[in-house]
Design a protein around this motif. Structure first.
Motif, PDB file in Angstrom:
ATOM      1  N   ILE A 178      -2.966  12.324  84.484  1.00  0.00           N
ATOM      2  CA  ILE A 178      -3.371  12.339  85.896  1.00  0.00           C
ATOM      3  C   ILE A 178      -4.874  12.152  86.013  1.00  0.00           C
ATOM      4  O   ILE A 178      -5.358  11.432  86.909  1.00  0.00           O
ATOM      5  N   LEU A 179      -5.646  12.779  85.129  1.00  0.00           N
ATOM      6  CA  LEU A 179      -7.097  12.594  85.144  1.00  0.00           C
ATOM      7  C   LEU A 179      -7.448  11.134  84.894  1.00  0.00           C
ATOM      8  O   LEU A 179      -8.315  10.560  85.578  1.00  0.00           O
ATOM      9  N   LEU A 180      -6.798  10.506  83.925  1.00  0.00           N
ATOM     10  CA  LEU A 180      -7.058   9.100  83.626  1.00  0.00           C
ATOM     11  C   LEU A 180      -6.724   8.223  84.823  1.00  0.00           C
ATOM     12  O   LEU A 180      -7.506   7.340  85.200  1.00  0.00           O
ATOM     13  N   ALA A 181      -5.563   8.458  85.442  1.00  0.00           N
ATOM     14  CA  ALA A 181      -5.169   7.647  86.597  1.00  0.00           C
ATOM     15  C   ALA A 181      -6.116   7.844  87.772  1.00  0.00           C
ATOM     16  O   ALA A 181      -6.525   6.869  88.428  1.00  0.00           O
ATOM     17  N   ALA A 182      -6.487   9.100  88.049  1.00  0.00           N
ATOM     18  CA  ALA A 182      -7.416   9.361  89.152  1.00  0.00           C
ATOM     19  C   ALA A 182      -8.776   8.739  88.883  1.00  0.00           C
ATOM     20  O   ALA A 182      -9.413   8.174  89.789  1.00  0.00           O
ATOM     21  N   ASN A 183      -9.248   8.827  87.638  1.00  0.00           N
ATOM     22  CA  ASN A 183     -10.518   8.192  87.278  1.00  0.00           C
ATOM     23  C   ASN A 183     -10.475   6.693  87.517  1.00  0.00           C
ATOM     24  O   ASN A 183     -11.406   6.102  88.062  1.00  0.00           O
ATOM     25  N   LEU A 184      -9.388   6.054  87.088  1.00  0.00           N
ATOM     26  CA  LEU A 184      -9.258   4.608  87.260  1.00  0.00           C
ATOM     27  C   LEU A 184      -9.236   4.233  88.737  1.00  0.00           C
ATOM     28  O   LEU A 184      -9.886   3.258  89.151  1.00  0.00           O
ATOM     29  N   ILE A 185      -8.510   4.988  89.543  1.00  0.00           N
ATOM     30  CA  ILE A 185      -8.436   4.678  90.979  1.00  0.00           C
ATOM     31  C   ILE A 185      -9.808   4.809  91.625  1.00  0.00           C
ATOM     32  O   ILE A 185     -10.259   3.924  92.379  1.00  0.00           O
ATOM     33  N   ILE A 186     -10.501   5.902  91.346  1.00  0.00           N
ATOM     34  CA  ILE A 186     -11.822   6.122  91.945  1.00  0.00           C
ATOM     35  C   ILE A 186     -12.811   5.061  91.481  1.00  0.00           C
ATOM     36  O   ILE A 186     -13.553   4.471  92.285  1.00  0.00           O
TER      37      ILE A 186
END
Length: 304
Positions: free
Chosen positions: A279-287
């Motif tokens: 989830i951290l990786l996905a949120a980082n990529l989106i931001i």
């Protein structure tokens, strides 16, 4: 009378072996990039894929075993206020550290680019020198500096202000992150300034613009790619930082990386730790992709 010769003789058919060098030239980039691609797949994509698979495994607290398929870990993270607060804190601290690095790093890079030798090399070495020291060592240095018996509290007591709690606060984590991440902001901006023709700024000054106006309206828009690269690096590294939040944030001021550590090594709940990491990786990529799109669009509109 002899027959007239043709103007041009038909080209001889290419020998079968003549296409081999051209084929080798076309395939050379593939062969040259193959080792790096294999390393990337083996060391980056494969661990990420295995972590993603692990995040969907069920976990038995009684036996500590994993197996089966479930979305429970993702639902727990995305619906629990405890985890949401940690994610919000992580991104807030990372964004604040990135903004401070931009405010400090861009003028620092500009001054560095206008220096002459040997001072430019000296100050560049000063900027890069902290990278030679371990992050853990620097975090311990900040803990000694800001501790209850440290020099900062000693100075506050001498000034009559009194001892203050400086450790285990968001401010301390932000300051330490800025100290660690600042070189990653300065170098990309300095590289962009090296590519910028100084005559552009001089032309703005010759037309009556002040130094500040020339920097803000002429120089800054042209170094946006460097600012974008530096801020993406700083934000990504800050959001996934572990040593500084772990040592200076303590057990109460948790960030996502410390939660992943606790799930893996304290609770031994590897699927939950993997889910938090994904989830951290996905949120980082989106931001980061959204930020890149906005800044890149602004850059293209300004410079056409």
């Amino acid at each position: 009378m002899s027959a007239a010769l043709p103007d041009s003789a038909p080209a001889a058919p290419a020998a079968p072996g003549d296409e081999a060098p051209e084929r080798r030239m076309r395939s050379a980039p593939l062969f040259l990039s193959a080792p790096a691609a294999l390393l990337f797949v083996a060391l980056v994509l494969t661990p990420l894929f295995l972590t993603a698979l692990l995040s969907f495994n069920q976990f038995d607290y009684a036996t500590g075993r994993t197996g089966g398929f479930t979305l429970e870990h993702y639902l727990s993270v995305l619906t629990d206020e405890y985890y949401l607060e940690i994610f919000f804190r992580t991104f807030r601290i990372s964004a604040l550290a990135t903004a401070i690095c931009v405010v400090i790093g861009v003028p620092e890079a500009y001054i560095l680019s206008r220096m002459g030798n040997p001072w430019r090399s000296v100050f560049l070495l000063v900027i890069l020198a902290p990278l030679l020291v371990s992050v853990v060592v620097r975090a311990f240095g900040w803990s000694m500096l800001l501790g209850p018996e440290g020099p900062v509290n000693g100075a506050l007591i001498a000034l009559g202000i009194g001892r203050m709690k400086l450790l285990y606060t968001e401010g301390t984590v932000v300051v330490a992150l800025v100290h660690v991440m600042l070189p990653f902001m300065v170098i990309p901006v300095w590289t962009s300034l090296q590519k910028l023709d100084p005559a552009v700024e001089q032309a703005a000054l010759s037309f009556g613009a002040s130094r500040g106006t020339a920097i803000v309206r002429v120089v800054a828009p042209q170094i946006l790619p460097g600012i974008l690269s530096g801020s993406l690096i700083v934000f990504g590294l800050s959001a996934s930082a572990f040593a500084i939040p772990g040592l200076l944030g303590g057990r109460r001021l948790k960030m996502v990386a410390t939660v992943v550590y606790d799930q893996y090594l304290s609770d031994l709940n590897w699927p939950m730790g993997a889910a938090v990491a994904v989830i951290l990786l996905a949120a980082n990529l989106i931001i980061m992709l959204t930020y890149h799109r906005v800044v890149e669009g602004h850059y293209r509109r300004r410079l056409g």
